[in-house]
Design a protein around this motif. Structure first.
Motif, PDB file in Angstrom:
ATOM      1  N   UNK A 242     -14.196 -15.664   8.589  1.00  6.64           N
ATOM      2  CA  UNK A 242     -14.821 -14.578   7.836  1.00  6.64           C
ATOM      3  C   UNK A 242     -14.244 -14.532   6.432  1.00  6.64           C
ATOM      4  N   UNK A 243     -15.116 -14.381   5.465  1.00  6.65           N
ATOM      5  CA  UNK A 243     -14.716 -14.316   4.063  1.00  6.65           C
ATOM      6  C   UNK A 243     -15.078 -12.947   3.492  1.00  6.65           C
ATOM      7  N   UNK A 244     -14.813 -12.792   2.196  1.00  4.60           N
ATOM      8  CA  UNK A 244     -15.168 -11.542   1.529  1.00  4.60           C
ATOM      9  C   UNK A 244     -14.024 -10.557   1.524  1.00  4.60           C
ATOM     10  N   UNK A 245     -14.342  -9.298   1.262  1.00  3.56           N
ATOM     11  CA  UNK A 245     -13.354  -8.242   1.142  1.00  3.56           C
ATOM     12  C   UNK A 245     -13.593  -7.158   2.194  1.00  3.56           C
ATOM     13  N   UNK A 246     -12.546  -6.448   2.492  1.00  2.47           N
ATOM     14  CA  UNK A 246     -12.697  -5.264   3.326  1.00  2.47           C
ATOM     15  C   UNK A 246     -13.306  -4.145   2.489  1.00  2.47           C
TER      16      UNK A 246
ATOM     17  N   UNK B 276      -8.144  -6.761  -2.398  1.00  3.50           N
ATOM     18  CA  UNK B 276      -7.159  -5.720  -2.166  1.00  3.50           C
ATOM     19  C   UNK B 276      -7.294  -5.121  -0.772  1.00  3.50           C
ATOM     20  N   UNK B 277      -6.187  -4.576  -0.302  1.00  2.00           N
ATOM     21  CA  UNK B 277      -6.211  -3.824   0.943  1.00  2.00           C
ATOM     22  C   UNK B 277      -6.669  -2.410   0.628  1.00  2.00           C
TER      23      UNK B 277
ATOM     24  N   UNK C 149      -4.459 -14.272   6.119  1.00  3.93           N
ATOM     25  CA  UNK C 149      -5.648 -14.215   5.286  1.00  3.93           C
ATOM     26  C   UNK C 149      -5.221 -14.466   3.837  1.00  3.93           C
ATOM     27  N   UNK C 150      -6.032 -14.010   2.879  1.00  3.40           N
ATOM     28  CA  UNK C 150      -5.714 -14.195   1.462  1.00  3.40           C
ATOM     29  C   UNK C 150      -5.764 -12.866   0.718  1.00  3.40           C
ATOM     30  N   UNK C 151      -5.343 -11.809   1.370  1.00  3.42           N
ATOM     31  CA  UNK C 151      -5.319 -10.496   0.737  1.00  3.42           C
ATOM     32  C   UNK C 151      -4.287 -10.488  -0.393  1.00  3.42           C
ATOM     33  N   UNK C 152      -4.607  -9.763  -1.437  1.00  7.11           N
ATOM     34  CA  UNK C 152      -3.727  -9.749  -2.596  1.00  7.11           C
ATOM     35  C   UNK C 152      -3.567  -8.322  -3.104  1.00  7.11           C
ATOM     36  N   UNK C 153      -2.816  -8.208  -4.208  1.00  3.61           N
ATOM     37  CA  UNK C 153      -2.602  -6.894  -4.783  1.00  3.61           C
ATOM     38  C   UNK C 153      -1.516  -6.138  -4.042  1.00  3.61           C
ATOM     39  N   UNK C 154      -1.217  -4.918  -4.480  1.00  7.01           N
ATOM     40  CA  UNK C 154      -0.145  -4.137  -3.846  1.00  7.01           C
ATOM     41  C   UNK C 154      -0.611  -3.478  -2.565  1.00  7.01           C
ATOM     42  N   UNK C 155       0.380  -3.043  -1.800  1.00  2.91           N
ATOM     43  CA  UNK C 155       0.088  -2.224  -0.626  1.00  2.91           C
ATOM     44  C   UNK C 155      -0.388  -0.849  -1.060  1.00  2.91           C
TER      45      UNK C 155
ATOM     46  N   UNK D  63       0.016 -10.583  -0.907  1.00  2.00           N
ATOM     47  CA  UNK D  63       0.282  -9.203  -1.323  1.00  2.00           C
ATOM     48  C   UNK D  63       1.520  -9.182  -2.223  1.00  2.00           C
ATOM     49  N   UNK D  64       1.429  -8.439  -3.303  1.00  5.20           N
ATOM     50  CA  UNK D  64       2.547  -8.366  -4.241  1.00  5.20           C
ATOM     51  C   UNK D  64       2.935  -6.917  -4.492  1.00  5.20           C
ATOM     52  N   UNK D  65       3.809  -6.722  -5.486  1.00  2.00           N
ATOM     53  CA  UNK D  65       4.293  -5.382  -5.771  1.00  2.00           C
ATOM     54  C   UNK D  65       5.440  -5.007  -4.851  1.00  2.00           C
ATOM     55  N   UNK D  66       5.851  -3.775  -4.897  1.00  3.38           N
ATOM     56  CA  UNK D  66       6.967  -3.302  -4.075  1.00  3.38           C
ATOM     57  C   UNK D  66       6.459  -2.657  -2.799  1.00  3.38           C
ATOM     58  N   UNK D  67       7.382  -2.451  -1.891  1.00  6.02           N
ATOM     59  CA  UNK D  67       7.060  -1.794  -0.622  1.00  6.02           C
ATOM     60  C   UNK D  67       7.054  -0.293  -0.883  1.00  6.02           C
ATOM     61  N   UNK D  68       5.947   0.415  -0.648  1.00  8.35           N
ATOM     62  CA  UNK D  68       5.887   1.845  -0.969  1.00  8.35           C
ATOM     63  C   UNK D  68       6.802   2.658  -0.052  1.00  8.35           C
ATOM     64  N   UNK D  69       7.334   3.738  -0.585  1.00  9.60           N
ATOM     65  CA  UNK D  69       8.217   4.603   0.210  1.00  9.60           C
ATOM     66  C   UNK D  69       7.466   5.273   1.350  1.00  9.60           C
ATOM     67  N   UNK D  70       6.125   5.310   1.262  1.00 13.74           N
ATOM     68  CA  UNK D  70       5.336   5.925   2.338  1.00 13.74           C
ATOM     69  C   UNK D  70       5.489   5.180   3.657  1.00 13.74           C
TER      70      UNK D  70
END
Length: 1434
Positions: free
Chosen positions: A503-507, A529-530, A545-551, A569-576
């Protein structure tokens, strides 16, 4: 007219007076004496914390009280007392239950017609006899209220009684025959009425024949073994409509009845009466009014007759779990009213079209078929072929499950033509192709769809768009490609599994607005992005998969499992991420995350798995991580962490895996890793900047299997304590899986997380996951270690990989390092080792990678065995003083090899004579090996004839179990609501957590599955007497409710799980327990004193756990102990004297691999029945007691099997086989079937001193004696030659001196001997069995021994040696011809007897029973060998 008018006035007046009278009575209330009687009754009753009798108020009319029914028309007398607890099926049913005493004040209710006290809790009190005084009673229900005692015979005086229910009680004794006086009785239920069903609960059933009005009879689960004529009695009940006699221990079932009188019978349940073992009775087919027939597990055999077609009213048919054979009769097609069929465990195969075709009234051309079928379940069979189109004619079908078969072909629109009521459609795990039009609109509305591993086309099924009630969709591994349609997210989905597709594309951004609880899209090609996630989401698996961007900044707090590994996936791990309510697994590995780890981890979190490996995370590990006390796996490898390890991490005491490799951590390796993280199995700190000494406390990690400290800056020596890693000593293995998710109401695949590590093995870095649990490795390479290699490492006999290269180690290579018999990889290169390479290296038969280069080794390179295959000269390069093959440097004494062709020529003249001689010898051995046994020894002949039959039985069981393991299912959440009393599902592939269990369960065996999660907090304690959950993945601690099991609990087996925590303290009330097996878990703490209350205990196995401390003296009260295995724990202190004085029945005592010290108590010799004594791998000192020659069990030749044959309270019999892991002949294997034959003493690897007492020679039935690795002195006693049954003798690594006694040659069964590394001297004895033990390593390390098989000649041996050489030069091929001739002769001799057996039925059946015991030995050997192959080749 006037007359009529006056008549109307009179009627009107009467009605008015009646109304006035009724109103007057209502205003007055109930009769005072009856009201007072009820209040007195209430005073003696506890109505639970919910106060279910709160309406019984003194100030109110008692006719309005809960459960009270009065005569509201005339007298206001109380007619009915309905105090049934309506909440029996709820978890808190006891909150509403009545308890206490039943006061005789109720006798005032002399007009009572109905009394219902069911579903309450009267705690075993007897039924009050005064109940029999209610002369007007027509209805009496005392079921499921825990009444006990005897059933009052006075109940037979209730002459007006029409309904009597005494089911689910704890009565003792028998059913009173006075019940036969209840001539008006229509309903009688005695199901599960008796506490003990191991003995008959009736003298006979003649009294039943007097109940002429009886329509409903339930005698399930009571023992009526004595009622041989039960059927003839029941046949007299002409009015009977429902007959339920499940699990009633019926002795037999007649095949014929001269006259069938109960023709009106509509329901018949005879299930679980396995004594029948006969063909299906012919009278069954005369019961043409039957709508329900259950004959499950009655061991019926033979064919299903065509007469089955006579039962045309049948709606429910269950013939499962019988020994029926042959195809289904075609007459089953006449059963047009069938709605449910159970044909499970009948080995159904063949074409599905033929099978399903027989279920229709007419199958040809599919013009007619059963229109009433609603539920068709044929899952987990071996059906083949394609699904017939005509299945679409099952217009009432709402459930269709054909999953887990071998179906092929195409499913088209025609199959669904008329399935308008279909709700659940399951075809997973077949090879089917779903082919429907893109615009097809189904005629049904599904709630569940499972098409996993089928082919549904390249696009997501468009027809699902119209399924507006769909909750669960499983289309994993179905070759779907392209993007997902937008309408998919508008469906009312709770569970969606689209994993392993393309399956391709985005969520979609509107994913948050869905109601999805579990979303699995791993191993696809999703990108982008997620998006924000649904609030109720519990499982999200988007790994690979090939998801990218921050959480997302905000994650739904409901998430249990967040699996996003191997994306972009990049960026930092959110405190949430710290705000999740109850997360269990977080896997963000293999991404591009950066920044620091959040500081906000909360105490009390249930988080078990954190994997943030292979990212760019920096900073120090925050101290708050220490709050994650449930953490099992922490993987932060391949990041940029730095600093020292926070001391708070020591509070994560449940850690099994800790991987901090490839970071920049510095400082000393903390001591607390070894002192507090006692469950660690995998510790990897490679490629950091740790310095200082290696803390010896790491050796306290007894479970450790992987230790990698390579590529650091460590100093000092290798701790000697490193020889104590039990995980690298024991051969027992356990596959670590972290299992979890269970969504109530949904059939969800279990979530499984497997530990994985990047390990360097044989010079290559690879990921180990599936077989990680088999790996044992120690890598200390690339440090600055100095000193010698401690010889204690040689104790790690299960170690696969040892890498000490690139250090500054000096001294010799220890001889004992080659005791590591499982070693496959050894790298000692680039050190400063000196001296000769020990010859014992040739013992490493699994070694396939060796590197000793760049040291200062000298002398001849050893040869033989596995070393001859390691012929790469680079193995030894950089050692200037090594010589011999495979290097090009010859040693000074090397000479040319002899001419083999010349030797052949010299001996060829006599080859033919050796051939004839060999054929004669082979014939004699082959012929008399069979015939002599049959001819001269009756007992052996009987055993011999049992052999092959059981051999094929074992093959069948193995195949059946293997096929059954293809089935995969979890236990239903509604199991608690069933009436199951016996549940045996061992050796399957059941997954998921253990659901709440039915309260009536008495026998539960779910061993050897993949059940996970914790044990239920509340177990069914009222009746359960056999509980086996061994060989699963159950985790968590043992709930204290397990101590509340009834006194008649006999067997409790929770071995081979992941249980942890301390042992419960509350065993005071389980005095009936006979078997307790908690081995192979992670249980810790001391053995609680309350275990001493288990006075009936026969087997106690707590081996392979983390128990510690001294043995509780209370254990001496378990005087019936037969087997005591406490091995592989951390017990300490002295071996108690009371073991020998107070446990006289012990046959098997195993205390190996603990920390016991002090002397061996001579009182152990009082254990006259003892056959197995294993005290090895402790710290015992002193001498071997002379009294050890008094073990009667090792002196007598009589043996008997130790199977525990128990009969439960319901008559169910089960056999529990004792089993032990024993080291025999240097190999650790499991002994079960033949354990009763084993007689062994193992005192090896202690600090014992003194001489070997000659009294041991009296143990002439002893088979294995291991005294290796001690400090024994003196000579080998001559009387050891009297131990004629000895098969294995190991006296190695002691300080024995003097000559080897010639008497050892009398040990004709000896096939394993090790006398190495002593101070023995003189000529090695020869003759008999010793001539076959020609391995020189048996005697290595004894400088003054001489003679064959060593290369050192004794004085005066020259001539003999020349004669031997001449003989050898002329007879190499002669011996070959001898062996060939022996083979030919053996074949002729063997088949001379065997052919007779093959063609003579009686002899053949007897002969085929023989191989059982032989096969047990073969199985153990093969299992160990296969395990080693797995270790070797992965």
């Amino acid at each position: 007219m006037a007359t009529n008018h006056h008549l109307l006035l009179l009627v009107h007046l009467i009605l008015m007076l009646s109304v006035i009278a009724i109103q007057t009575l209502a205003a007055y209330g109930c009769i005072e004496v009856e009201r007072e009687a009820l209040l007195t009754f209430k005073a003696g009753i506890s109505d639970g914390i919910r106060h279910s009798l709160s309406s019984w108020d003194e100030g109110q009319d008692c006719c309005r009280w809960r459960g009270v029914v009065c005569d509201n028309t005339t007298t206001r007398n109380i007619l009915e007392l309905n105090l049934r607890n309506p909440y029996q099926d709820s978890d808190n049913w006891t909150d509403y239950a009545l308890s206490g005493e039943i006061n005789p004040s109720l006798l005032a209710l002399n007009h009572l017609t109905r009394l219902d006290l069911s579903n309450n809790n009267f705690s075993g009190i007897s039924i009050p006899e005064f109940i029999a005084s209610f002369n007007n009673l027509t209805y009496l229900n005392l079921s499921n209220s825990e009444f006990g005692g005897k059933i009052p015979h006075q109940l037979g005086n209730l002459s007006k009684l029409r309904s009597l229910d005494l089911s689910w009680s704890y009565f003792i004794g028998i059913v009173p025959p006075q019940l036969g006086n209840l001539s008006r009785l229509r309903y009688l239920s005695l199901n599960w009425a008796f506490n003990d069903t191991s003995t008959p609960n009736t003298d006979n059933l003649e009294w039943i024949s007097q109940l002429a009005s009886l329509k409903y009879l339930d005698m399930g689960k009571i023992n009526i073994t004595n009622a041989v004529n039960w059927l003839h009695i029941v046949n007299k009940l002409q009015s009977i409509r429902v007959l339920l006699m499940s699990s009633s221990s019926l002795p037999s079932i007649p095949n014929h009845l001269s006259y069938v009188n109960f023709m009106g019978l509509t329901t018949l349940d005879l299930s679980n009466n396995w004594q029948f073992n006969t063909t299906l009775s012919s009278w069954l087919w005369n019961l043409t009014n039957l709508s329900y027939l259950n004959l499950e597990y009655c061991l019926f055999r033979g064919k299903i007759p065509d007469a089955l077609g006579n039962l045309t009213s049948l709606i429910y048919l269950n013939l499962g779990d019988n020994n029926l054979e042959g195809p289904l009769p075609r007459s089953i097609g006449q059963l047009c009213n069938l709605r449910s069929i159970d044909l499970s465990y009948l080995g159904i195969g063949g074409d599905i079209r033929e099978l399903v075709g027989m279920l229709g009234c007419k199958w040809n051309d599919m013009e007619e078929i059963i229109l009433s079928v609603k539920h068709l379940d044929l899952r987990n069979n071996s059906l083949v072929g394609s699904v017939p189109h005509g299945i679409g004619n099952l217009q009432n079908l709402n459930f269709l499950d054909l999953s887990s078969n071998s179906l092929r072909g195409v499913i088209s629109e025609a199959h669904f033509a008329n399935l308008t009521k279909l709700n659940d459609f399951l075809l997973s795990s077949n090879s089917l192709i779903i082919s429907v039009g893109h615009n097809w609109i189904p005629p049904f509305q599904l709630t569940t769809l499972a098409l996993g591993s089928c082919q549904v086309g390249s696009q997501f099924p468009a027809w699902l768009r119209w399924q507006r009630q769909i909750n669960e969709v499983d289309v994993r591994n179905t070759s779907i490609t392209g993007t997902l349609p937008h309408w998919l997210w508008s469906l009312p989905l709770k569970l969606l599994d689209l994993s392993y597709n393309n399956i391709t594309g985005r969520l979609p951004v509107y994913l948050k607005s869905t109601n999805i609880v579990s979303l699995d899209l791993k191993f696809n090609n999703l990108e982008g992005l997620l998006p924000p996630l649904p609030d109720g989401l519990k499982l999200l698996d988007l790994s690979n998969n090939f998801l990218c961007g921050p959480l997302p900044k905000l994650l739904p707090t409901s998430i249990l499992y967040l699996l996003l590994s191997n994306n972009l996936i990049n960026g930092s791990i959110p405190s949430s991420i710290c705000e999740l309510a109850s997360p269990e697994a977080l896997d963000l590995s293999g991404n591009n995350l950066s920044g620091e780890l959040p500081q906000c981890w909360q105490q009390g979190s249930g988080l078990e798995i954190i994997n943030f490996s292979n990212n760019n995370i920096t900073g120090e590990i925050p101290p708050s991580v220490g709050s994650l006390t449930s953490l099992l796996s922490l993987d932060l490898s391949n990041n940029n962490f730095y600093g020292e390890l926070p001391s708070e991490l020591q509070y994560c005491k449940n850690l099994v895996l800790l991987d901090l490799g490839n970071n920049k951590f510095s400082g000393d390796i903390p001591i607390w890793i070894g002192e507090n993280l006692l469950n660690l199995r995998y510790l990897q700190l490679r490629s950091n900047m740790f310095d200082g000494n290696i803390p010896p406390q790491l050796a306290q990690l007894t479970a450790l299997q992987v230790l990698d400290l390579s590529y650091n800056k460590l100093l000092g020596s290798i701790p000697r304590s490193f020889g104590n890693f039990t995980g690298m000593i024991s051969s027992s293995v356990r596959n670590e899986k972290h299992n979890g998710i269970y969504l109530p109401g949904y059939d969800v695949d279990i979530f499984t997380y497997k530990d994985k590590l990047f390990l360097v093995m044989q010079g290559k870095e690879s990921t180990y996951s599936e077989i990680l649990y088999l790996v044992r490795t120690m890598d200390l390479s690339r440090n600055n270690l100095s000193g010698v290699i401690p010889e204690e490492i040689g104790a790690l006999r299960q170690l696969n990989n040892l890498n000490l290269s690139r250090n500054h180690l000096i001294g010799r290579i220890p001889e004992k390092i080659f005791d590591i018999s499982s070693l496959e990889y050894l790298d000692l290169s680039s050190n400063e080792l000196s001296g000769a390479i020990p010859q014992s290296i040739s013992k490493l038969t699994f070694l396939d990678h060796l590197n000793l280069s760049y040291n200062n080794l000298s002398g001849r390179i050893p040869s033989g065995s596995q070393l001859d295959t390691l012929n790469d000269p680079s193995i030894y390069i950089g050692n200037a003083y090594l010589c011999g093959p495979p290097t090009s440097k010859n040693c000074s004494e090397d000479s040319a090899a002899p001419n083999s062709m010349s030797n052949y020529a010299n001996g060829s003249e006599t080859s033919i004579w050796w051939s004839y001689l060999g054929m004669g010898v082979g014939f004699v051995v082959g012929f008399w090996g069979v015939y002599a046994v049959l001819l001269f020894h009756t007992t052996w002949r009987c055993v011999y004839f049992r052999m092959i039959d059981n051999f094929f039985d074992n093959i069948y069981i193995t195949v059946a179990v293997s096929m059954n393991r293809l089935k995969n299912r979890r236990l239903p959440a509604y199991l608690k609501s069933t009436n199951i009393i016996l549940l045996d599902l061992k050796f399957n592939n059941l997954e998921g957590p253990l659901p709440p269990l039915t309260g009536g369960l008495i026998f539960l065996d779910l061993s050897s599955n993949s059940i996970s999660g914790p044990l239920p907090e509340f177990l069914p304690t009222s009746r359960l007497y056999y509980l086996s959950l061994s060989n699963n993945l159950i985790s968590g601690s043992i709930p204290s409710s397990i101590c509340e099991l009834a006194n008649d609990m006999w067997a409790l087996d929770l071995s081979r799980n992941n249980l942890s925590g301390e042992f419960p303290q509350c065993w005071q009330h389980c005095s009936g327990l006979k078997i307790m097996d908690f081995s192979n878990n992670n249980i810790t703490g001391e053995i609680p004193p309350s275990v001493g209350s288990l006075t009936s205990l026969q087997i106690l196995d707590l081996s392979n756990n983390n128990f510690y401390g001294e043995l509780s003296s209370e254990l001496q009260h378990c005087k019936n102990l037969f087997l005591l295995d406490l091995s592989n724990n951390n017990f300490s202190g002295k071996i108690p004297i009371w073991i020998g004085e107070k446990l006289p029945n012990l046959k098997y005592l195993q205390l190996r691999s603990n920390m016991f010290d002090g002397n061996i108590p001579p009182q152990l010799a009082q254990l006259a029945a003892l056959q197995v004594l294993d005290l090895s791998y402790n710290k015992l000192s002193g001498s071997i007691p002379c009294s050890f020659g008094n073990f009667t069990g090792m002196m007598i030749s009589s043996v008997w099997k130790d199977n525990k044959d128990f009969t439960g309270m319901d008559g169910i019999k089960f056999i529990y086989r004792d089993s032990l892991f024993l080291v025999m002949q240097g190999k650790e294997s499991k002994y079960s079937e033949i354990l009763y034959l084993v007689k062994t003493i193992d005192l090896s690897r202690n600090n014992l001193s003194g001489v070997i007492p000659e009294e041991i020679g009296a143990l002439w039935q002893l088979e294995n004696l291991n005294l290796a690795g001690n400090h024994l002195v003196g000579i080998i006693p001559e009387k050891m030659g009297n131990m004629l049954s000895l098969e294995s003798l190991d006296l190695s690594s002691n300080k024995l001196s003097g000559a080897i006694p010639q008497s050892i040659s009398k040990l004709t069964f000896l096939d394993h001997l090790n006398l190495s590394y002593n101070n023995l001297s003189g000529r090695i004895p020869s003759g008999s069995q010793l001539d076959k033990l020609d391995d020189p390593s048996i005697y290595i390390g004894n400088a003054y021994l001489c003679g064959p098989p060593t290369s050192k000649n004794c004085p005066g041996d020259t001539a003999a040696h020349n004669r031997t050489s001449n003989y050898a030069n002329g007879s190499e091929t002669s011996m070959w011809w001898l062996y060939l001739g022996m083979g030919v002769g053996f074949v002729v001799g063997f088949w001379g007897v065997y052919a007779v057996l093959l063609f003579h039925g009686t002899w053949m059946n007897a002969y085929f029973r023989m191989i059982d015991d032989f096969f047990d030995n073969v199985y153990v050997t093969v299992a160990v060998s296969m395990n080693r192959l797995i270790n070797k080749y992965g």
